[in-house]
Motif scaffolding. Structure first.
Motif, PDB file in Angstrom:
ATOM      1  N   ARG A  24     -61.989  -3.224 -20.267  1.00 44.78           N
ATOM      2  CA  ARG A  24     -62.373  -4.643 -20.276  1.00 44.78           C
ATOM      3  C   ARG A  24     -61.842  -5.331 -21.522  1.00 44.78           C
ATOM      4  NH1 ARG A  24     -65.558  -6.696 -16.632  1.00 44.78           N
ATOM      5  NH2 ARG A  24     -66.469  -5.233 -15.182  1.00 44.78           N
ATOM      6  N   GLY A  25     -61.324  -6.523 -21.344  1.00 39.50           N
ATOM      7  CA  GLY A  25     -60.893  -7.329 -22.475  1.00 39.50           C
ATOM      8  C   GLY A  25     -59.520  -7.001 -23.001  1.00 39.50           C
ATOM      9  N   GLU A  26     -58.882  -5.986 -22.462  1.00 38.15           N
ATOM     10  CA  GLU A  26     -57.561  -5.627 -22.996  1.00 38.15           C
ATOM     11  C   GLU A  26     -56.438  -6.049 -22.058  1.00 38.15           C
ATOM     12  OE1 GLU A  26     -56.180  -1.681 -23.491  1.00 38.15           O
ATOM     13  OE2 GLU A  26     -56.727  -1.032 -21.475  1.00 38.15           O
ATOM     14  N   VAL A  27     -55.268  -6.200 -22.649  1.00 34.92           N
ATOM     15  CA  VAL A  27     -54.059  -6.464 -21.864  1.00 34.92           C
ATOM     16  C   VAL A  27     -53.120  -5.276 -22.080  1.00 34.92           C
ATOM     17  CG1 VAL A  27     -52.085  -7.991 -21.513  1.00 34.92           C
ATOM     18  CG2 VAL A  27     -54.307  -8.967 -22.144  1.00 34.92           C
ATOM     19  N   LEU A  28     -52.831  -4.603 -21.000  1.00 28.98           N
ATOM     20  CA  LEU A  28     -51.949  -3.434 -21.056  1.00 28.98           C
ATOM     21  C   LEU A  28     -50.633  -3.806 -20.387  1.00 28.98           C
ATOM     22  CD1 LEU A  28     -51.498  -0.306 -21.449  1.00 28.98           C
ATOM     23  CD2 LEU A  28     -52.410  -0.039 -19.151  1.00 28.98           C
ATOM     24  N   ALA A  29     -49.535  -3.633 -21.117  1.00 28.88           N
ATOM     25  CA  ALA A  29     -48.216  -3.934 -20.547  1.00 28.88           C
ATOM     26  C   ALA A  29     -47.528  -2.640 -20.140  1.00 28.88           C
ATOM     27  CB  ALA A  29     -47.362  -4.672 -21.569  1.00 28.88           C
ATOM     28  N   VAL A  30     -46.966  -2.652 -18.946  1.00 26.95           N
ATOM     29  CA  VAL A  30     -46.219  -1.492 -18.452  1.00 26.95           C
ATOM     30  C   VAL A  30     -44.740  -1.850 -18.476  1.00 26.95           C
ATOM     31  CG1 VAL A  30     -45.817   0.023 -16.483  1.00 26.95           C
ATOM     32  CG2 VAL A  30     -48.129  -0.764 -16.993  1.00 26.95           C
ATOM     33  N   LEU A  31     -43.989  -1.075 -19.244  1.00 27.40           N
ATOM     34  CA  LEU A  31     -42.542  -1.300 -19.354  1.00 27.40           C
ATOM     35  C   LEU A  31     -41.802  -0.096 -18.784  1.00 27.40           C
ATOM     36  CD1 LEU A  31     -41.910  -2.648 -22.983  1.00 27.40           C
ATOM     37  CD2 LEU A  31     -41.567  -3.895 -20.860  1.00 27.40           C
ATOM     38  N   GLY A  32     -40.646  -0.354 -18.281  1.00 29.02           N
ATOM     39  CA  GLY A  32     -39.828   0.751 -17.778  1.00 29.02           C
ATOM     40  C   GLY A  32     -38.564   0.193 -17.180  1.00 29.02           C
ATOM     41  N   PRO A  33     -37.542   1.019 -17.047  1.00 33.16           N
ATOM     42  CA  PRO A  33     -36.283   0.519 -16.478  1.00 33.16           C
ATOM     43  C   PRO A  33     -36.432   0.197 -14.994  1.00 33.16           C
ATOM     44  CG  PRO A  33     -36.177   2.879 -16.851  1.00 33.16           C
ATOM     45  CD  PRO A  33     -37.478   2.431 -17.422  1.00 33.16           C
TER      46      PRO A  33
ATOM     47  N   GLY B  50     -40.509   2.686 -10.879  1.00 31.38           N
ATOM     48  CA  GLY B  50     -41.735   2.750 -10.072  1.00 31.38           C
ATOM     49  C   GLY B  50     -42.866   1.887 -10.616  1.00 31.38           C
ATOM     50  N   LYS B  51     -42.541   0.906 -11.446  1.00 27.52           N
ATOM     51  CA  LYS B  51     -43.589   0.054 -12.047  1.00 27.52           C
ATOM     52  C   LYS B  51     -44.354  -0.722 -10.964  1.00 27.52           C
ATOM     53  CE  LYS B  51     -40.685  -2.428 -14.572  1.00 27.52           C
ATOM     54  NZ  LYS B  51     -39.361  -1.874 -14.283  1.00 27.52           N
ATOM     55  N   SER B  52     -43.595  -1.390 -10.107  1.00 33.19           N
ATOM     56  CA  SER B  52     -44.247  -2.210  -9.079  1.00 33.19           C
ATOM     57  C   SER B  52     -44.990  -1.339  -8.072  1.00 33.19           C
ATOM     58  CB  SER B  52     -43.210  -3.069  -8.350  1.00 33.19           C
ATOM     59  OG  SER B  52     -42.637  -3.981  -9.261  1.00 33.19           O
ATOM     60  N   THR B  53     -44.431  -0.190  -7.779  1.00 31.93           N
ATOM     61  CA  THR B  53     -45.105   0.715  -6.840  1.00 31.93           C
ATOM     62  C   THR B  53     -46.400   1.227  -7.458  1.00 31.93           C
ATOM     63  OG1 THR B  53     -42.875   1.369  -6.202  1.00 31.93           O
ATOM     64  CG2 THR B  53     -44.665   2.627  -5.263  1.00 31.93           C
ATOM     65  N   LEU B  54     -46.355   1.522  -8.769  1.00 33.05           N
ATOM     66  CA  LEU B  54     -47.576   1.947  -9.461  1.00 33.05           C
ATOM     67  C   LEU B  54     -48.623   0.837  -9.388  1.00 33.05           C
ATOM     68  CD1 LEU B  54     -49.200   3.844 -11.336  1.00 33.05           C
ATOM     69  CD2 LEU B  54     -48.037   2.780 -13.274  1.00 33.05           C
ATOM     70  N   LEU B  55     -48.190  -0.396  -9.613  1.00 31.69           N
ATOM     71  CA  LEU B  55     -49.126  -1.523  -9.550  1.00 31.69           C
ATOM     72  C   LEU B  55     -49.750  -1.621  -8.146  1.00 31.69           C
ATOM     73  CD1 LEU B  55     -48.943  -4.960 -11.122  1.00 31.69           C
ATOM     74  CD2 LEU B  55     -49.063  -4.903  -8.647  1.00 31.69           C
ATOM     75  N   ALA B  56     -48.928  -1.424  -7.141  1.00 32.44           N
ATOM     76  CA  ALA B  56     -49.446  -1.502  -5.765  1.00 32.44           C
ATOM     77  C   ALA B  56     -50.471  -0.397  -5.505  1.00 32.44           C
ATOM     78  CB  ALA B  56     -48.296  -1.413  -4.771  1.00 32.44           C
ATOM     79  N   VAL B  57     -50.232   0.756  -6.078  1.00 28.94           N
ATOM     80  CA  VAL B  57     -51.185   1.864  -5.910  1.00 28.94           C
ATOM     81  C   VAL B  57     -52.474   1.559  -6.674  1.00 28.94           C
ATOM     82  CG1 VAL B  57     -51.604   4.289  -6.450  1.00 28.94           C
ATOM     83  CG2 VAL B  57     -49.427   3.607  -5.450  1.00 28.94           C
ATOM     84  N   LEU B  58     -52.342   1.078  -7.902  1.00 25.35           N
ATOM     85  CA  LEU B  58     -53.527   0.755  -8.701  1.00 25.35           C
ATOM     86  C   LEU B  58     -54.331  -0.364  -8.041  1.00 25.35           C
ATOM     87  CD1 LEU B  58     -52.013   0.798 -12.323  1.00 25.35           C
ATOM     88  CD2 LEU B  58     -53.436   2.559 -11.247  1.00 25.35           C
TER      89      LEU B  58
ATOM     90  N   VAL C 263     -45.080   3.021 -21.534  1.00 24.83           N
ATOM     91  CA  VAL C 263     -43.658   3.111 -21.160  1.00 24.83           C
ATOM     92  C   VAL C 263     -43.499   4.173 -20.082  1.00 24.83           C
ATOM     93  CG1 VAL C 263     -41.319   3.584 -21.966  1.00 24.83           C
ATOM     94  CG2 VAL C 263     -42.927   2.402 -23.466  1.00 24.83           C
ATOM     95  N   LEU C 264     -42.930   3.754 -18.965  1.00 30.52           N
ATOM     96  CA  LEU C 264     -42.622   4.682 -17.878  1.00 30.52           C
ATOM     97  C   LEU C 264     -41.134   5.016 -17.930  1.00 30.52           C
ATOM     98  CD1 LEU C 264     -44.437   2.990 -14.851  1.00 30.52           C
ATOM     99  CD2 LEU C 264     -45.225   4.965 -16.154  1.00 30.52           C
ATOM    100  N   LEU C 265     -40.865   6.301 -17.969  1.00 32.81           N
ATOM    101  CA  LEU C 265     -39.464   6.761 -18.003  1.00 32.81           C
ATOM    102  C   LEU C 265     -39.382   8.106 -17.308  1.00 32.81           C
ATOM    103  CD1 LEU C 265     -38.026   6.352 -21.619  1.00 32.81           C
ATOM    104  CD2 LEU C 265     -37.123   5.334 -19.532  1.00 32.81           C
ATOM    105  N   ASP C 266     -38.297   8.325 -16.620  1.00 36.17           N
ATOM    106  CA  ASP C 266     -38.033   9.658 -16.048  1.00 36.17           C
ATOM    107  C   ASP C 266     -39.233  10.221 -15.302  1.00 36.17           C
ATOM    108  OD1 ASP C 266     -35.602   9.443 -17.373  1.00 36.17           O
ATOM    109  OD2 ASP C 266     -36.445  10.313 -19.211  1.00 36.17           O
ATOM    110  N   GLY C 267     -39.857   9.416 -14.492  1.00 31.94           N
ATOM    111  CA  GLY C 267     -40.905   9.925 -13.599  1.00 31.94           C
ATOM    112  C   GLY C 267     -42.277  10.103 -14.209  1.00 31.94           C
ATOM    113  N   GLY C 268     -42.555   9.494 -15.340  1.00 32.11           N
ATOM    114  CA  GLY C 268     -43.899   9.651 -15.889  1.00 32.11           C
ATOM    115  C   GLY C 268     -44.159   8.728 -17.063  1.00 32.11           C
TER     116      GLY C 268
ATOM    117  N   LEU D 186     -50.078  -5.781 -17.004  1.00 33.15           N
ATOM    118  CA  LEU D 186     -48.866  -6.560 -16.754  1.00 33.15           C
ATOM    119  C   LEU D 186     -47.683  -5.616 -16.585  1.00 33.15           C
ATOM    120  CD1 LEU D 186     -49.238  -9.035 -19.735  1.00 33.15           C
ATOM    121  CD2 LEU D 186     -49.139  -9.761 -17.365  1.00 33.15           C
ATOM    122  N   VAL D 187     -46.977  -5.773 -15.481  1.00 31.44           N
ATOM    123  CA  VAL D 187     -45.708  -5.058 -15.348  1.00 31.44           C
ATOM    124  C   VAL D 187     -44.622  -6.004 -15.851  1.00 31.44           C
ATOM    125  CG1 VAL D 187     -44.007  -4.260 -13.672  1.00 31.44           C
ATOM    126  CG2 VAL D 187     -46.363  -3.529 -13.481  1.00 31.44           C
ATOM    127  N   LEU D 188     -43.869  -5.540 -16.830  1.00 29.86           N
ATOM    128  CA  LEU D 188     -42.857  -6.398 -17.458  1.00 29.86           C
ATOM    129  C   LEU D 188     -41.546  -5.642 -17.560  1.00 29.86           C
ATOM    130  CD1 LEU D 188     -45.081  -7.676 -20.422  1.00 29.86           C
ATOM    131  CD2 LEU D 188     -44.529  -8.945 -18.361  1.00 29.86           C
TER     132      LEU D 188
END
Lengths: 225, 316
Positions: free
Chosen positions: B39-48, B52-60, B205-210, B188-190
């Protein structure tokens, strides 16, 4: 307008309105389910609905006759107990079955063209299945209303099934009356009158539905920069 | 036996991923993803791209089933997907429709929709047809619509994608304050690091499958856990050093200095708005640095000194 022409016109409107209305109640939800659903057999059902859009009316009438006529080769079916053969009920049943695939097929096609991103977004904001269907139908309303116009036009103008299951003076529509009065090699004023009223009726209803269809809709796509 | 309902505490995670495996078709994109969204935090997900950033978001967000692991949600989660998909209605009607999907009573929708639009400085767009909006305005409305829901956790997929620089900067500023309202958890996926630095409390940071890095942005930037993460975060220079270490360098860590201890040859130069980005070959590596216009020519020898960077064991 003479009394018989008025009676036939009102009957035609009743046949068109009731058969399209009944088909609408069943066909639009079914089309929506086929267009948006993801279930086994969906493609086969879509193919059947699409084939049904051009179902031969005479063949449908013959099939219904076999089901409705108590002494037919298929006599004794549940439907024959209704004693609908050669009544207006048989005519409305035939026209309903004729236009049902039109509404299913065109509704399915219309909702399939709604951008998937919009439906996904609605789902991501918690939309339930009925709300998703309502969204899709609203977005696809131009296509769905085109289906309704096509269905109504078929219901009032098609004669093939009616002449088989309801060909009597009490069940005549403008189309069947025009056909009956028209004879080869001679001009018949009644036949032309029936045909003209039928044409006018269709144009008035189609124009009214087009007004509803176009409404305030705009067609420019969402601009992506 | 009936399981106890999850307890939502002020500081507890609203959303937790446990050993998540994310696939697209038969292809495994991510494995063993563990994360908590508080609660109250902003988490940014970065990756090339394609990681799978958007797919991860869809799963979450519950739009896709994970191939493995599980997602625990202790509050309501809303996801604003990447495309600002708006219905053929007015902007106000679009926001109200989203509130209807979310289950907000009809009477409360107009005021809430208007307030959300005002918060994102989009109140003047309320009566406009959504199809007539520019790309920037459509994104603004898309964001306002998501904020209007007042979800416990809000997942935003590239909310600034495809915008021109001024529009992006403006929306970024507005979003930065709007996302801080209340105790909502935001993911946030960025794909732009600058957006992450501007908005996020934590960076993943998502890289190489994790998941390859997770922490406050400054910490991850100062001490990236691996060479791959460092390279992804803009450490474009690399020097092999004695003792089997590799020093990763951002352009800011390399200074042109006529008295500098290192000499190198300019291999490539890219003129930029505020200077020239030079790629320089050294005896034991290659670095990038920015120099004022007009900068050295390609093939010229330059002297440099190194001022910072991160060291890794060579195989890290």
């Amino acid at each position: 307008m003479d009394a018989s022409l008025l009676a036939i016109t009102l009957r035609t409107l009743r046949v068109g309105g009731e058969s399209t209305g009944i088909a609408l109640v069943a066909g639009v939800p079914a089309g929506c389910a086929l267009g948006l659903g993801r279930f086994r057999g969906r493609r086969a059902l879509l193919a059947i609905a699409n084939a049904g859009i051009r179902m031969p009316p005479v063949a449908l009438g013959q099939l219904l006759w076999l089901l409705l006529w108590p002494n037919s080769q298929w006599g004794g079916s549940v439907l024959s107990g209704l004693h609908w053969i050669y009544t207006l009920a048989a005519v409305i049943l035939a026209q309903t079955l004729l236009v049902l695939p039109i509404l299913i097929g065109l509704t399915a096609g219309a909702v399939q063209r709604v951008p998937e991103e919009l439906l996904d977004q609605a789902r991501a904001f918690g939309a339930t299945v009925p709300r998703l269907a309502a969204l899709a139908l609203r977005e696809a309303r131009i296509g769905v209303l085109a289906g309704i116009i096509a269905a109504f036009g078929t219901a009032i103008a098609s004669v093939g099934a009616i002449v088989v299951v309801g060909y009597s003076f009490g069940t005549a529509t403008l189309a069947t009356a025009a056909l009956r009065e028209w004879s080869a090699y001679s001009f018949d004023g009644h036949a032309v009158a029936y045909g003209s009223v039928l044409l006018g009726l269709f144009l008035v209803v189609a124009a009214a539905l087009t007004v509803v269809q176009q409404g305030r809709a705009t067609w420019s796509p969402i601009r992506q920069s | 036996m009936v399981a106890d309902p999850p307890v939502v505490t002020a500081a507890g995670p609203v959303l937790r991923a446990e050993g998540l495996t994310v696939t697209r078709g038969r292809r495994v994109l991510l494995e063993g993803v563990e994360l908590e969204l508080r609660r109250g935090e902003v988490l940014a997900v970065l990756g090339p791209n394609g990681v799978g950033k958007s797919t991860l978001l869809a799963v979450l967000g519950g739009l896709r089933e994970p191939a493995g692991g599980r997602v625990v949600r202790t509050g309501r989660v809303a996801a604003a997907l990447q495309a600002p998909a708006l219905a053929r209605r007015s902007v106000q009607a679009n926001v109200e429709a989203a509130l209807a999907w979310w289950g907000v009573p009809r009477a409360a929708r107009p005021v809430r929709a208007r307030a959300a639009l005002e918060r994102l400085h989009a109140g003047h767009l309320a009566d406009r047809a959504a199809q007539a909006l520019s790309g920037g305005d459509a994104r603004r409305v898309h964001l306002a619509r998501a904020l209007a829901l007042d979800a416990d956790a809000l997942l935003l997929d590239e909310p600034f994608a495809g915008l021109d620089a001024p529009t992006r900067a403006e929306l970024l500023t507005d979003a930065a304050s709007a996302l801080r309202d209340g105790d909502r958890a935001t993911l946030l996926v960025l794909h732009d690091r600058a957006e992450a630095w501007a908005l996020a409390d934590r960076l993943l940071v998502l890289l190489d499958g994790g998941v390859r890095a997770l922490g406050p942005p400054a910490e991850v930037l100062e001490r990236p856990p691996s060479i791959a993460v460092a390279e992804f975060l803009g450490f474009s220079g690399r020097l092999d050093e004695p003792g089997g270490t590799v020093r990763c360098l951002r352009p800011a860590h390399v200074v042109a200095d006529p008295e500098g201890p290192l000499a190198g040859i300019v291999r490539r130069r890219v003129p930029e708005e505020d200077g020239v980005l030079c790629e320089v070959d050294l005896d034991h590596g290659r670095v990038q640095l920015r120099v004022p216009h007009p900068g050295p020519a390609e093939g010229a020898t330059v002297r440099l000194r190194i001022d910072g960077g991160v060291r890794f064991a060579r195989e890290c």
